[in-house]
Design a protein around this motif. Sequence first.
Motif, short mmCIF file in Angstrom:
data_model
loop_
_atom_site.label_atom_id
_atom_site.label_comp_id
_atom_site.label_asym_id
_atom_site.label_seq_id
_atom_site.Cartn_x
_atom_site.Cartn_y
_atom_site.Cartn_z
N ASP A 202 0.83 -1.20 0.00
CA ASP A 202 0.00 0.00 0.00
C ASP A 202 0.87 1.26 0.00
O ASP A 202 0.58 2.22 -0.72
CB ASP A 202 -0.92 0.02 1.22
CG ASP A 202 -2.12 -0.91 1.08
OD1 ASP A 202 -2.33 -1.44 -0.03
OD2 ASP A 202 -2.84 -1.09 2.08
N MET A 243 -5.83 -0.40 2.34
CA MET A 243 -6.47 -0.04 1.08
C MET A 243 -7.44 -1.15 0.65
O MET A 243 -7.14 -2.33 0.78
CB MET A 243 -5.42 0.18 0.00
CG MET A 243 -4.60 1.45 0.19
SD MET A 243 -5.62 2.95 0.33
CE MET A 243 -6.53 2.93 -1.23
N ASN A 244 -8.61 -0.72 0.16
CA ASN A 244 -9.70 -1.58 -0.27
C ASN A 244 -10.40 -2.30 0.88
O ASN A 244 -11.17 -3.22 0.67
CB ASN A 244 -9.24 -2.59 -1.33
CG ASN A 244 -8.90 -1.91 -2.65
OD1 ASN A 244 -9.73 -1.24 -3.26
ND2 ASN A 244 -7.64 -2.03 -3.06
N SER A 245 -10.13 -1.84 2.11
CA SER A 245 -10.88 -2.34 3.27
C SER A 245 -12.26 -1.68 3.32
O SER A 245 -12.45 -0.56 2.82
CB SER A 245 -10.14 -2.04 4.57
OG SER A 245 -8.97 -2.81 4.70
N ARG A 246 -13.19 -2.38 3.94
CA ARG A 246 -14.54 -1.82 4.20
C ARG A 246 -14.71 -1.72 5.71
O ARG A 246 -14.45 -2.70 6.43
CB ARG A 246 -15.63 -2.71 3.59
CG ARG A 246 -17.02 -2.06 3.62
CD ARG A 246 -18.04 -2.85 2.83
NE ARG A 246 -18.43 -4.09 3.51
CZ ARG A 246 -18.04 -5.30 3.17
NH1 ARG A 246 -17.19 -5.46 2.17
NH2 ARG A 246 -18.45 -6.36 3.84
N THR A 259 -15.82 2.16 2.12
CA THR A 259 -14.75 1.37 1.52
C THR A 259 -13.65 2.33 1.09
O THR A 259 -13.92 3.32 0.42
CB THR A 259 -15.26 0.57 0.30
OG1 THR A 259 -16.32 -0.29 0.70
CG2 THR A 259 -14.13 -0.27 -0.29
N VAL A 261 -10.69 3.34 -1.11
CA VAL A 261 -10.27 2.94 -2.45
C VAL A 261 -9.29 3.96 -3.04
O VAL A 261 -9.10 5.06 -2.51
CB VAL A 261 -11.48 2.80 -3.40
CG1 VAL A 261 -12.44 1.72 -2.89
CG2 VAL A 261 -12.21 4.14 -3.56
N TYR A 262 -8.68 3.57 -4.16
CA TYR A 262 -7.84 4.50 -4.93
C TYR A 262 -8.74 5.46 -5.70
O TYR A 262 -9.93 5.16 -5.95
CB TYR A 262 -6.93 3.71 -5.86
CG TYR A 262 -5.86 2.94 -5.12
CD1 TYR A 262 -4.67 3.56 -4.74
CD2 TYR A 262 -6.05 1.60 -4.77
CE1 TYR A 262 -3.70 2.87 -4.03
CE2 TYR A 262 -5.09 0.90 -4.06
CZ TYR A 262 -3.91 1.54 -3.69
OH TYR A 262 -2.96 0.86 -2.98
N ASP A 265 -11.32 4.46 -8.40
CA ASP A 265 -12.44 3.61 -8.01
C ASP A 265 -13.45 4.32 -7.12
O ASP A 265 -14.42 3.71 -6.67
CB ASP A 265 -11.92 2.36 -7.28
CG ASP A 265 -11.00 1.52 -8.15
OD1 ASP A 265 -11.31 1.37 -9.34
OD2 ASP A 265 -9.98 1.02 -7.64
N LYS A 272 -17.79 4.41 -1.54
CA LYS A 272 -16.39 4.19 -1.89
C LYS A 272 -15.66 5.54 -1.86
O LYS A 272 -15.86 6.38 -2.74
CB LYS A 272 -16.29 3.56 -3.29
CG LYS A 272 -16.89 2.16 -3.37
CD LYS A 272 -16.69 1.55 -4.75
CE LYS A 272 -17.20 0.13 -4.81
NZ LYS A 272 -16.95 -0.50 -6.13
N PRO A 312 -8.62 -6.88 2.76
CA PRO A 312 -8.04 -7.77 1.74
C PRO A 312 -6.97 -8.70 2.29
O PRO A 312 -6.97 -9.90 1.97
CB PRO A 312 -7.46 -6.80 0.71
CG PRO A 312 -8.24 -5.55 0.86
CD PRO A 312 -8.57 -5.46 2.33
N LEU A 320 -5.16 -6.95 -4.21
CA LEU A 320 -5.99 -5.74 -4.20
C LEU A 320 -5.21 -4.55 -3.66
O LEU A 320 -4.29 -4.70 -2.86
CB LEU A 320 -7.24 -5.96 -3.34
CG LEU A 320 -8.22 -7.01 -3.86
CD1 LEU A 320 -9.40 -7.14 -2.92
CD2 LEU A 320 -8.72 -6.62 -5.26
#
Length: 320
Positions: A202, A243-246, A259, A261-262, A265, A272, A312, A320
Amino acid sequence: MAIAMKGFHPLQKPVVKMNKPFISLCPEITRAHALTLMGWLEDERVTCYLSDSRDVSRSIEQAIDRSQLPILTHLFNRGGRFFMAYDRHDTPVGFVRLIKTGAQCEIVLVIGDSDKWGRNLGARTIREGMKLAFLDMRAEKLIAKIHPDNSRSLKAFLRNGFLLERETPTLKSFAMTAADYLQRLRTGRLADATGIYITEIDKARLESLIVLEEGPAVVELEHELERAIVVKPQQVARNVVTMNSRALLQLDDEELEVTLVYPEDADSSRGKHSVCSDIGAAILGYQEGDAIDWRIAERTRRIEIRKVLYQPEAAGHFHL
């Protein structure tokens, strides 16, 4: 310059401290701010160590007389960058001025609200000024010029790692380099908040990203990346926001599922949030149970990480 006044084990649970001083620096200056500033500068306790107090007061008065506009930011930024300092209750308590000349930048700082003196707001405001000078303005050296009798200022700058560079009977000049600032961030000597954790993958991706992005949230993100404890993806605790965790958040009195995100996204309507947004930069690296104050949409919010619903790395999704 006058002041009156965030060994590692991945499962270790940090202690949330709610009593640490909080300051945010905001660049927008209104007529109401200007009047507040003039009131502060009429207090001799505030101005007694401020060498240019008369010039500052006169320039503020001229700015008010010159324009009837409600926003006076452009007038205050002549010759430097000017910021109002807010506490966690969104109350103006002081100001910071950063004057960059070549690779060097000078910081002028005042905590003008005498009712807030003695609460360590000055030291915290210095750290916010350092963040802007080194990570936003890219200064190579930050300088503070302080009256020898201004003991509060002297202690605050020394506590933040500034070194005495030169002195006269009427002035002490302190300095810090960008290299020293980054070293202090990385070793935790400038921590004002709970420690945060980020994976090697990350961090590498985000360091490439911030080169292309701009804005206040990106400055905050770079600050968080520099101070984070870096771990291997297989070692990060399952309850850390990567990153990409909820995650389920408590945003003041509102419960929110987010969530992280980059930017490509991001879709806030679907929960998001970009890591380059206020909320995204705020929650990166924190764990369940952590609570932080953060400036979001021009006001300070209390964010609590209630639960990490998906991570992830915990799911074995290392791509991810």
